[in-house]
Design an enzyme around this catalytic site. Structure first.
Site, mmCIF file in Angstrom:
data_model
loop_
_atom_site.group_PDB
_atom_site.id
_atom_site.type_symbol
_atom_site.label_atom_id
_atom_site.label_comp_id
_atom_site.label_asym_id
_atom_site.label_seq_id
_atom_site.Cartn_x
_atom_site.Cartn_y
_atom_site.Cartn_z
ATOM 1 N N VAL A 51 0.916 -1.375 0.377
ATOM 2 C CA VAL A 51 0.170 0.142 -0.228
ATOM 3 C C VAL A 51 1.000 1.405 0.014
ATOM 4 O O VAL A 51 1.163 1.219 1.058
ATOM 5 C CB VAL A 51 -0.983 -0.651 1.400
ATOM 6 C CG1 VAL A 51 -2.072 0.789 1.579
ATOM 7 C CG2 VAL A 51 -1.622 -1.600 1.219
ATOM 8 N N CYS A 52 0.420 2.418 -0.837
ATOM 9 C CA CYS A 52 1.190 3.186 -1.153
ATOM 10 C C CYS A 52 1.301 3.957 0.216
ATOM 11 O O CYS A 52 0.276 4.964 0.767
ATOM 12 C CB CYS A 52 0.951 4.676 -2.378
ATOM 13 S SG CYS A 52 2.035 6.169 -2.171
ATOM 14 N N VAL A 53 2.233 4.515 1.482
ATOM 15 C CA VAL A 53 2.438 5.142 2.074
ATOM 16 C C VAL A 53 1.318 6.406 2.293
ATOM 17 O O VAL A 53 0.460 7.109 3.145
ATOM 18 C CB VAL A 53 4.181 5.197 3.240
ATOM 19 C CG1 VAL A 53 4.918 5.940 2.096
ATOM 20 C CG2 VAL A 53 3.717 5.833 4.661
#
Lengths: 119, 127
Positions: free
Chosen positions: A77-79
């Site tokens: 998941v993109c931070v």
């Protein structure tokens, strides 16, 4: 073939995550490799641990978790996109991990094909 | 940085912007992707077509809308060695725009030329 998958939309509102999941499943069933699944834009919402869809419908997040368990998939998941939308370690479902966009670029470099699902 | 990744492999990446800058978050988050990819020494191309051409239109003002005006960031791309910017000629014309309306230096390509360039890419990400 070595695939990387990019999921660009959240669950339910769009079919993108379902399609990506079915693609990943079919590819794995045929002996292909999934290098990584990366969740960006509203796609990060697939990773919430708090989703409770009606029991007579599919559970999109749970589908990903189960597939990841069976095949040791790397669900990232993109931070930055996650922080915007409240997807942080505390709200993250099991089977997902949070990391930077660099993980998407790396997947693009490493995989034979990057397949994006979204609008 | 943790994103640092050494493989020696250089691929042709293209980011295709097709949407207006505001109204949805795609343009802003594509820009964030482009900036990160600069750290990976890849061959990065950025294309603007359809309503995406408005992303680099001069004179953007988000005023009281509460949206962040991120258009100045396109001018910073050059500093990250991202200089391969393309705009589709037909998209400009359909919207009554010319190259002089744009914030950054670009190469204007016809629809056919842009399609050809896309076909030469290893990875095309569109939003």
């Amino acid at each position: 073939m070595k695939f990387a998958i990019l999921v660009n939309e959240g669950p339910y509102n769009h079919q993108a995550s379902d399609s990506a999941y079915l693609f990943a499943k079919a590819a794995l069933d045929r002996g292909h490799e999934i290098f990584r699944v990366f969740f960006y834009y509203d796609g990060v919402l697939n990773a919430t641990r708090h989703a409770e869809p009606p029991t007579d419908d599919r559970n999109v997040g749970r589908n990903w978790q189960k597939l990841a368990e069976q095949h040791q998939l790397d669900l990232v998941v993109c931070v930055a996109a996650g922080l915007r939308r409240g997807i942080v370690e505390d709200t993250l479902a099991p089977g997902f991990r949070i990391s930077g966009l660099g993980q998407l670029i790396e997947a693009g470099i490493q995989a034979d094909r990057l397949v994006a699902f979204g609008d | 940085m943790e994103e640092e990744f050494e493989s020696g492999v250089v691929k042709k990446f293209m980011y295709v912007n097709r949407k207006v800058p505001y109204g949805t978050i795609y343009a802003l988050e594509v820009l964030e992707m482009i900036l990160i990819s600069a750290a990976f020494d890849q061959d990065v191309h950025v294309a603007f077509l359809d309503d995406g051409v408005y992303q680099i239109k001069k004179g953007q003002s988000t005023g009281d809308s509460g949206m962040k005006n991120f258009s100045p960031t396109y001018r910073a791309l050059e500093g990250y060695d991202i200089e391969k910017l393309y705009v589709e000629k037909e998209s400009l014309e359909e919207r009554g725009l010319t190259e002089a309306d744009l914030l950054v230096p670009v190469e204007v390509l016809s629809r056919t030329e842009l399609a050809q360039l896309m076909s030469e890419m290893d990875m095309v990400l569109s939003a």
